[in-house]
Write a protein that holds these residues in place. Structure first.
Motif, PDB file in Angstrom:
ATOM      1  N   SER A 108       0.806  -1.225   0.000  1.00  0.00           N
ATOM      2  CA  SER A 108       0.000   0.000   0.000  1.00  0.00           C
ATOM      3  C   SER A 108       0.839   1.274   0.000  1.00  0.00           C
ATOM      4  O   SER A 108       0.329   2.346   0.315  1.00  0.00           O
ATOM      5  N   SER A 119      -3.088   1.548  -6.790  1.00  0.00           N
ATOM      6  CA  SER A 119      -3.844   1.627  -5.546  1.00  0.00           C
ATOM      7  C   SER A 119      -5.281   2.067  -5.804  1.00  0.00           C
ATOM      8  O   SER A 119      -6.225   1.525  -5.225  1.00  0.00           O
ATOM      9  N   LEU A 122      -7.281  -0.814  -7.274  1.00  0.00           N
ATOM     10  CA  LEU A 122      -7.670  -1.805  -6.272  1.00  0.00           C
ATOM     11  C   LEU A 122      -8.782  -1.288  -5.368  1.00  0.00           C
ATOM     12  O   LEU A 122      -9.747  -2.002  -5.111  1.00  0.00           O
ATOM     13  N   LYS A 123      -8.661  -0.055  -4.920  1.00  0.00           N
ATOM     14  CA  LYS A 123      -9.678   0.445  -3.986  1.00  0.00           C
ATOM     15  C   LYS A 123     -11.023   0.659  -4.667  1.00  0.00           C
ATOM     16  O   LYS A 123     -12.068   0.540  -4.043  1.00  0.00           O
ATOM     17  N   GLU A 124     -10.999   0.966  -5.969  1.00  0.00           N
ATOM     18  CA  GLU A 124     -12.238   1.182  -6.712  1.00  0.00           C
ATOM     19  C   GLU A 124     -12.770  -0.104  -7.342  1.00  0.00           C
ATOM     20  O   GLU A 124     -13.761  -0.090  -8.062  1.00  0.00           O
ATOM     21  N   ARG A 125     -12.063  -1.222  -7.111  1.00  0.00           N
ATOM     22  CA  ARG A 125     -12.438  -2.531  -7.663  1.00  0.00           C
ATOM     23  C   ARG A 125     -12.468  -2.519  -9.185  1.00  0.00           C
ATOM     24  O   ARG A 125     -13.369  -3.052  -9.825  1.00  0.00           O
ATOM     25  N   ARG A 126     -11.441  -1.883  -9.754  1.00  0.00           N
ATOM     26  CA  ARG A 126     -11.321  -1.834 -11.213  1.00  0.00           C
ATOM     27  C   ARG A 126     -10.269  -2.833 -11.676  1.00  0.00           C
ATOM     28  O   ARG A 126      -9.499  -3.368 -10.884  1.00  0.00           O
ATOM     29  N   LYS A 127     -10.219  -3.033 -12.964  1.00  0.00           N
ATOM     30  CA  LYS A 127      -9.301  -4.018 -13.536  1.00  0.00           C
ATOM     31  C   LYS A 127      -7.864  -3.508 -13.446  1.00  0.00           C
ATOM     32  O   LYS A 127      -7.529  -2.456 -13.988  1.00  0.00           O
ATOM     33  N   THR A 149      -3.080 -10.551  -5.879  1.00  0.00           N
ATOM     34  CA  THR A 149      -4.183 -11.333  -6.438  1.00  0.00           C
ATOM     35  C   THR A 149      -5.364 -11.343  -5.473  1.00  0.00           C
ATOM     36  O   THR A 149      -6.517 -11.166  -5.882  1.00  0.00           O
ATOM     37  N   GLU A 150      -5.090 -11.528  -4.204  1.00  0.00           N
ATOM     38  CA  GLU A 150      -6.157 -11.519  -3.202  1.00  0.00           C
ATOM     39  C   GLU A 150      -6.855 -10.158  -3.138  1.00  0.00           C
ATOM     40  O   GLU A 150      -8.050 -10.078  -2.849  1.00  0.00           O
ATOM     41  N   ALA A 151      -6.108  -9.084  -3.442  1.00  0.00           N
ATOM     42  CA  ALA A 151      -6.682  -7.734  -3.420  1.00  0.00           C
ATOM     43  C   ALA A 151      -7.465  -7.417  -4.689  1.00  0.00           C
ATOM     44  O   ALA A 151      -8.132  -6.387  -4.764  1.00  0.00           O
ATOM     45  N   GLY A 152      -7.372  -8.292  -5.698  1.00  0.00           N
ATOM     46  CA  GLY A 152      -8.162  -8.097  -6.908  1.00  0.00           C
ATOM     47  C   GLY A 152      -7.384  -7.886  -8.181  1.00  0.00           C
ATOM     48  O   GLY A 152      -7.970  -7.776  -9.258  1.00  0.00           O
TER      49      GLY A 152
END
Length: 197
Positions: A108, A119, A122-127, A149-152
């Protein structure tokens, strides 16, 4: 389509060149940020001239491969749209992605625009697609990649396949680029599809 392409100092500048070309051809709006180390790698791997200053190599690279569709942002440009989740961006790609960058994102930390853009994704749940080019991988590398990977994030290593019977380095670059384009939903014909000749 609006994409962010972060380029770091790992070996693999030809992959970034093919992606930049392909996104431009597909009519995408592309924002590019490159680290200082990326400029050094571009000077050597693309232009085969280590005397080109890093910032000049990056500017030339974006101009040459971006086809007028790419905008270059400084590594520390916190006013770039990619520094905020309020900007509408369809995909964030870091290619090549150094393991130092993977580790920084996984912790982070945000030392530059590339880290910040990741960052935000990941926080916005985008690709977020990371294309590491390292080998072998240490346990620390694997842990960082697992955390990402776990974070998306999608980890798409620069690992060309040989079932397409590549005839050249360009063919192997195309293989990796085609997989990234597929992950972004960008139609491409860089390699033959499995089961289609």
């Amino acid at each position: 389509m609006h994409v962010f392409l972060g380029i770091t100092g790992a070996s693999g500048a030809p992959y970034a060149a093919r992606l930049l070309e392909g996104f431009a051809r597909a009519g995408a709006e592309v924002g590019v940020a490159a680290s200082a180390s990326a400029g050094e790698v571009i000077a050597w791997e693309i232009y085969r001239d280590r005397t080109i200053p890093a910032d000049e190599a990056v500017a030339r690279f974006v101009d040459e491969f971006g086809g007028g569709a790419a905008t270059l942002y400084g590594e520390r440009d916190w006013f770039a749209p990619y520094a905020s989740g309020s900007a509408r961006v369809d995909a964030y790609i870091i290619c090549p992605c150094s393991m130092a960058t993977c580790g920084t994102i996984a912790s982070s930390s945000q030392a530059n625009l590339i880290h910040r853009a990741a960052s935000v994704a990941l926080k916005e749940r985008r690709k977020l697609i990371l294309v590491p080019r390292e080998m072998p991988l240490s346990l620390l590398h694997l842990r960082a990649l697992t955390a990402l990977t776990e974070a998306g994030a999608i980890v798409a290593p620069a690992s060309p396949g040989f079932y397409t019977h590549p005839d050249s380095v360009d063919d192997m670059v195309d293989f990796v680029a085609s997989r990234v384009f597929d992950l972004c939903g960008v139609d491409n014909k860089l390699v033959a599809r499995w089961g289609q000749g």
